[in-house]
Write a protein that holds these residues in place. Structure first.
Motif, short mmCIF file in Angstrom:
data_model
loop_
_atom_site.label_atom_id
_atom_site.label_comp_id
_atom_site.label_asym_id
_atom_site.label_seq_id
_atom_site.Cartn_x
_atom_site.Cartn_y
_atom_site.Cartn_z
N ALA A 30 0.87 -1.17 0.00
CA ALA A 30 0.00 0.00 0.00
C ALA A 30 0.90 1.21 0.00
N GLY A 31 0.82 2.03 -1.04
CA GLY A 31 1.82 3.06 -1.28
C GLY A 31 1.93 4.08 -0.17
N ALA A 32 3.15 4.49 0.13
CA ALA A 32 3.40 5.51 1.14
C ALA A 32 3.07 6.88 0.57
N ALA A 33 2.19 7.59 1.25
CA ALA A 33 1.85 8.94 0.80
C ALA A 33 3.00 9.88 1.09
N PRO A 34 3.08 10.99 0.37
CA PRO A 34 4.13 11.96 0.67
C PRO A 34 4.08 12.39 2.13
N LEU A 66 -5.61 0.32 6.06
CA LEU A 66 -6.28 -0.94 5.75
C LEU A 66 -7.79 -0.79 5.93
N ALA A 67 -8.20 -0.19 7.06
CA ALA A 67 -9.62 0.00 7.34
C ALA A 67 -10.27 0.93 6.33
N ALA A 68 -9.55 1.99 5.96
CA ALA A 68 -10.10 2.95 5.01
C ALA A 68 -10.34 2.31 3.64
N ASP A 69 -9.58 1.27 3.33
CA ASP A 69 -9.75 0.52 2.08
C ASP A 69 -10.79 -0.59 2.21
N GLY A 70 -11.48 -0.65 3.37
CA GLY A 70 -12.49 -1.68 3.55
C GLY A 70 -11.91 -3.07 3.73
N TYR A 71 -10.68 -3.16 4.24
CA TYR A 71 -10.00 -4.44 4.49
C TYR A 71 -9.90 -5.28 3.22
N GLU A 72 -9.71 -4.61 2.10
CA GLU A 72 -9.72 -5.29 0.80
C GLU A 72 -8.69 -6.40 0.72
N VAL A 73 -7.49 -6.19 1.28
CA VAL A 73 -6.44 -7.20 1.15
C VAL A 73 -6.72 -8.44 1.99
N LEU A 74 -7.71 -8.38 2.88
CA LEU A 74 -8.06 -9.53 3.72
C LEU A 74 -9.33 -10.23 3.25
N ALA A 75 -9.91 -9.76 2.19
CA ALA A 75 -11.20 -10.30 1.74
C ALA A 75 -11.11 -11.79 1.42
N GLY A 76 -12.07 -12.55 1.93
CA GLY A 76 -12.16 -13.96 1.63
C GLY A 76 -11.13 -14.83 2.32
N GLN A 77 -10.41 -14.30 3.32
CA GLN A 77 -9.35 -15.06 3.98
C GLN A 77 -9.65 -15.24 5.47
N LYS A 78 -9.21 -16.37 6.00
CA LYS A 78 -9.24 -16.58 7.44
C LYS A 78 -7.97 -15.95 8.01
N VAL A 79 -8.15 -15.03 8.93
CA VAL A 79 -7.06 -14.15 9.36
C VAL A 79 -6.63 -14.45 10.79
N GLY A 80 -5.32 -14.44 11.01
CA GLY A 80 -4.74 -14.47 12.34
C GLY A 80 -3.89 -13.24 12.54
N VAL A 81 -3.94 -12.63 13.72
CA VAL A 81 -3.24 -11.38 13.99
C VAL A 81 -2.15 -11.59 15.03
N VAL A 82 -0.92 -11.16 14.69
CA VAL A 82 0.19 -11.14 15.64
C VAL A 82 0.27 -9.72 16.19
N THR A 83 0.00 -9.58 17.48
CA THR A 83 -0.05 -8.23 18.04
C THR A 83 0.11 -8.29 19.55
N ALA A 261 12.46 -22.48 3.29
CA ALA A 261 11.30 -21.61 3.31
C ALA A 261 11.16 -20.84 2.01
N GLY A 262 12.11 -19.98 1.69
CA GLY A 262 11.98 -19.08 0.56
C GLY A 262 11.14 -17.88 0.93
N PRO A 263 10.95 -16.96 -0.03
CA PRO A 263 10.20 -15.74 0.27
C PRO A 263 8.73 -16.04 0.53
N VAL A 264 8.10 -15.18 1.31
CA VAL A 264 6.68 -15.32 1.64
C VAL A 264 5.87 -14.40 0.75
N ARG A 265 4.58 -14.71 0.58
CA ARG A 265 3.67 -13.80 -0.12
C ARG A 265 3.39 -12.63 0.83
N LEU A 266 3.98 -11.50 0.53
CA LEU A 266 4.01 -10.37 1.47
C LEU A 266 3.27 -9.17 0.92
N THR A 267 2.42 -8.59 1.77
CA THR A 267 1.83 -7.28 1.50
C THR A 267 2.15 -6.36 2.67
#
Length: 452
Positions: A30-34, A66-83, A261-267
Motif C-alpha cells: 500500500a503506497g506511502a503517501a508523501p 487498511l480499514a479505510a480501504d475496507g480491508y480489501e487485502v483480507l477479503a475472503g481469507q481466514k485471518v490471524g493477527v500477531v499483536t 522456506a523461501g520468500p513469503v507472499r508479502l503485502t
C-alpha cells in the motif's frame, strides 16, 4: 441498508481514518503517501508536551489505511493477527476488537509475542496459550517458536493470512522484529500469506547506526545481519527480510538441515504522513508501552545504546521508573558521570544518579551511576553513547565486568566491541571498527525504504 452490531463497532474503531487513502501500489505494498506534518521545531515542541498535532497533520498507521480501504487485502481469507497492547487505533481501541466486530473480516486467531498478547510478561517470557475473554478468540503463543514448529501453529489455527501489527522501537535486539521474521519464514513454510501493518519508528528513521550482526552470533536478539539501530519501520524491515534473507534462504536452510522456506507472499500497508526525521511525539498517535520496561518514547530513544548494559554486571535500570535511562551498580560514584561528560558526546548529558532497583540486577540495593539527559535528539547517537558509557564505566569502576555468558556479543552482533573495550579502545576506535559493515548495510537498506 442497516449495519449489524459488528459492523457498527467495526466502523467506530476506525474513527478518524477517513481520508487516509490506501490503494494498493506496486509489489504488494500500500503506497506511502508523501510526508506530511509540522516542521522540526514544532515537532520538538510537541515531543516536549507543548501541544498535539492537529488531526489533519497526524500520522495514519497501516491499520487505519487498511480499514479505510475496507480491508480489501483480507477479503475472503481466514485471518490471524500477531499483536500486543500496541496494536491500537487512533482512538485507542485494540485492533483485535475492531476486526472481530467487523463482518468484512474473518478473524479466527490471535498470536502473542514475547511479553504476550496482553503484555503482562517480563523479558524472556510470554503469557502462553489462552482464550481472549473479550472476543472468545484462541490466543496462540509464538514466543520461542520458529521454523516448522511455528508453521505448524499457523496450520493448526486454520488461517490463510498472518497480519502483523506491533510497535517496534528501532533496535536490532528488540525481539518483535524477529517475531516478524520468524512469522514470515513460518508462513512461507506453511503456505500462508503475510500482511504487515506499518507503524512509526519512534526514534526516527533518518539513518542506521552501530555494528552489523555477524551470522555466527545470531540469536533471537538478532537473526540476520542488520545494524544495531536499523532506522527502519516494521514494513520496511519485512521487505528487506523477504528480499535479502528469505529469498536467499533455501540453500542456507538446506545446509543447516532446516526445512527450506523461501520468500513469503508479502503485502505491506504503509502509513501516510510519516517522515523519516520524525520522533514519536510528532506523530499525533497515542503511546502504549510495547513492553513492561519501555514506558515512554524517551526510553526508546536511549535503548539502542543503554541496553548494551544487559551484557554487563551493572543494572540497566530495570526495576526503576526510568529503565534504560539510568544505569549503575553498588560502589559507583560521581566519577562515572564526570568521565562520560568528558567524552563530549553530542546531544546528551550524563548526570550523577542513585537508585534502588525493585527487581532484576542489584535488587533492593542502592546503586550509584548515571542518568542520560538527551538535550538534542537530532545530534544524539544512542549507540555511540552506549559505547562511551561502557568505555568509561570500565575505566572508573574496578568492579566492572561482562556477563559470564558473553551476552554482550549477542547484543552487539560479534565479539569485537567486547574485545576492543577490554583492550582500552576509545569510542571512535570502536565505532570505526564497524564503519565498513554499516556502510554496506545502509546501501542495502536504501532499496527497501518506503518514506522520505
Amino acid at each position: 441498508m442497516t449495519l449489524s452490531r459488528r459492523g457498527v463497532l467495526g466502523l467506530a474503531g476506525v474513527v478518524g481514518s477517513a481520508g487516509a487513502v490506501g490503494a494498493l501500489g506496486a509489489a504488494g505494498t500500500a503506497g506511502a503517501a508523501p510526508a506530511a506534518g509540522a516542521a522540526g521545531a514544532a515537532g520538538a515542541a510537541r515531543e516536549a508536551g507543548a501541544g498535539a498535532p492537529r488531526a489533519a497533520d497526524r500520522v495514519r498507521t497501516g491499520f487505519e489505511r487498511l480499514a479505510a480501504d475496507g480491508y480489501e487485502v483480507l477479503a475472503g481469507q481466514k485471518v490471524g493477527v500477531v499483536t500486543n497492547p500496541t496494536g491500537i487505533t487512533a482512538d485507542a481501541r485494540h485492533l483485535v476488537d475492531v476486526l472481530h466486530a467487523d463482518e468484512r473480516v474473518d478473524l479466527v486467531a490471535v498470536f502473542g509475542p514475547e511479553h504476550g498478547f496482553r503484555g503482562t510478561a517480563q523479558a524472556g517470557d510470554s503469557e502462553g496459550a489462552s482464550r481472549d475473554p473479550a472476543t472468545g478468540l484462541p490466543v496462540y503463543d509464538t514466543y520461542d517458536k520458529s521454523g516448522q514448529r511455528l508453521a505448524d501453529v499457523f496450520t493448526a489455527a486454520g488461517i490463510d493470512t498472518v497480519v502483523f501489527d506491533i510497535q517496534d522501537v528501532g533496535a536490532r535486539f528488540y525481539t518483535y522484529i524477529w517475531t516478524l521474521y520468524d512469522c514470515m519464514r513460518a508462513a512461507a513454510l506453511a503456505g500462508k500469506a503475510v500482511v504487515v501493518l506499518d507503524r512509526p519508528n519512534p526514534v526516527g528513521g533518518r539513518r542506521a547506526a552501530g555494528p552489523v550482526l555477524e551470522r555466527p552470533y545470531a540469536s533471537f536478539v538478532g537473526r540476520e545481519p542488520i545494524a544495531l539501530a536499523h532506522g527502519m519501520t516494521a514494513a520496511e524491515l519485512a521487505r528487506l527480510f523477504n528480499g535479502e534473507f528469505l529469498a536467499a534462504g533455501r540453500a542456507s536452510d538446506r545446509a543447516a538441515g532446516r526445512a527450506a522456506a523461501g520468500p513469503v507472499r508479502l503485502t505491506t500497508v504503509a502509513m501516510s504522513g510519516w517522515r523519516r526525521g520524525a520522533f514519536f511525539g510528532e506523530t499525533g498517535l497515542p503511546w502504549v508501552p510495547p513492553s513492561p520496561n519501555m514506558p515512554t518514547p524517551g526510553t526508546a530513544l536511549a535503548y539502542a545504546g543503554t541496553c548494551l548494559f544487559e551484557g554487563t554486571n551493572l543494572s540497566e535500570g530495570r526495576g526503576t521508573t526510568t529503565p534504560f535511562e539510568v544505569l549503575g551498580a553498588e560502589g559507583i560514584d560521581r566519577r562515572w558521570a564526570e568521565a562520560a561528560n568528558g567524552l563530549g558526546l553530542p546531544g546528551v548529558w550524563f548526570r550523577e544518579a542513585y537508585f534502588t532497583p525493585t527487581f532484576s540486577k542489584h535488587v533492593g540495593k542502592v546503586c550509584g551511576g548515571v542518568r542520560l539527559i538527551v538535550h538534542d535528539r537530532e545530534a544524539f547517537d544512542p549507540v555511540r553513547a552506549g559505547i562511551g558509557l561502557l568505555v568509561t564505566a570500565r575505566r572508573v569502576w574496578s568492579g566492572f565486568g561482562w556477563r559470564t555468558d558473553h551476552w554482550i556479543d549477542r547484543l552487539t552482533g560479534s565479539d569485537r566491541v567486547r574485545t576492543l573495550v577490554d583492550a582500552g579502545a576509545g569510542v571512535e576506535e570502536v565505532a570505526g571498527d564497524w564503519a565498513a559493515g554499516l556502510a554496506r548495510f545502509e546501501a542495502v537498506r536504501a532499496q527497501y525504504l518506503l518514506y522520505s
